[in-house]
Design an enzyme around this catalytic site. Structure first.
Site, short mmCIF file in Angstrom:
data_model
loop_
_atom_site.label_atom_id
_atom_site.label_comp_id
_atom_site.label_asym_id
_atom_site.label_seq_id
_atom_site.Cartn_x
_atom_site.Cartn_y
_atom_site.Cartn_z
N GLY A 73 0.78 -1.21 -0.06
CA GLY A 73 -0.21 0.11 -0.04
C GLY A 73 0.83 1.35 -0.10
N HIS A 79 14.41 4.52 -0.38
CA HIS A 79 14.97 3.77 0.44
C HIS A 79 16.51 3.58 0.26
CE1 HIS A 79 11.40 1.98 2.14
NE2 HIS A 79 10.95 1.22 1.08
N ILE A 145 5.46 3.74 6.74
CA ILE A 145 4.87 2.41 6.93
C ILE A 145 4.31 1.92 5.58
CG2 ILE A 145 3.27 0.71 7.91
CD1 ILE A 145 3.64 2.24 10.51
N CYS A 175 5.66 9.92 -0.16
CA CYS A 175 4.48 9.38 0.34
C CYS A 175 3.02 10.10 -0.18
CB CYS A 175 4.28 9.12 1.42
SG CYS A 175 5.96 8.21 2.23
#
EC number: 2.3.1.181
Length: 222
Positions: A73, A79, A145, A175
């Site tokens: 999701g 990263h 997350i 995000c």
């Protein structure tokens, strides 16, 4: 214990994203089949952008940098070195308790950061863990997350900004958030904190949630 931990690679042994994703999927299949115990994978990735299912075209890197599309999701994120990744591959005790699972992931990160004098918290309507607006700046994200649950077993997980370079975030709308910033534990604490510094504390905090989260199916290898 029914929950195990495996360190795939921390600096300088960064893990290629696709290699880490393959490891996740292989372990996920084994946990679903009760051929392996629930396991949390700990690592640092080599630098990469990944796009969750909700990523929109205008949120991708402005310079055309390649992006790996993934089945978690969430939206677009980065990263790389200096960021601790934890991928819990867990057979959930309560398969419908996704909100509880996410809140426990947040609790793990908040508790670890508190050890370093960092007041991280949840912000309603925003995913992940945050530092609320203060004299240093606006709301800023310190940990992300992104999860998937398939056949009652989790994949993907959390990313804690420890001492990573924030420059890659300038190339994306991280995000999907346009009205807040990004930070690291090192910036907030005023000293260098590496993924290796906090990895064991992350393990300790996960242990506190093991009984509530992890199913112990008959036949699993414990």
């Amino acid at each position: 214990m029914t929950l195990e931990f495996s360190t795939l690679g921390l600096a300088p042994d960064f893990v290629d994203y696709m290699k880490g994703w393959d490891t996740q999927r292989e372990l996920h299949d084994k946990v679903v089949a009760a051929e392996a115990p629930s396991t949390v994978l700990l690592l640092e990735h080599a630098a990469v952008y990944t796009a969750g299912k909700l990523t929109e075209d205008h949120e991708r890197p402005f310079d055309g940098t390649p992006v790996v599309a993934v089945d978690r999701g969430g939206k677009l994120t980065w990263h790389g070195p200096g960021q601790l990744i934890a991928y819990p591959i867990l057979k959930l005790k309560n398969r419908s308790g996704i909100r509880d699972y996410v809140e426990r992931l947040e609790a793990v990160m908040i508790a670890v950061m508190a050890d370093y004098g960092i007041n991280a918290e949840r912000i309603k309507g925003r995913a992940g863990v945050w530092i609320k607006a203060d004299s240093k700046g606006p709301d800023r994200k310190i940990a992300a997350i992104g999860i998937r649950v398939l056949d009652g077993v989790t994949m993907h997980g959390i990313a804690i900004n420890c001492n990573n370079d924030l420059a890659p975030y300038a190339q994306i709308i991280a995000c999907g958030i346009t009205d807040a910033g990004v930070t690291t534990m090192s910036i907030e604490a005023g000293r260098t904190i590496t993924p290796g510094d906090i990895a064991e504390r992350v393990v300790e905090e996960f242990r506190k949630h093991e009984e509530a989260l992890v199913s112990s199916p008959e036949g699993a290898l414990l």
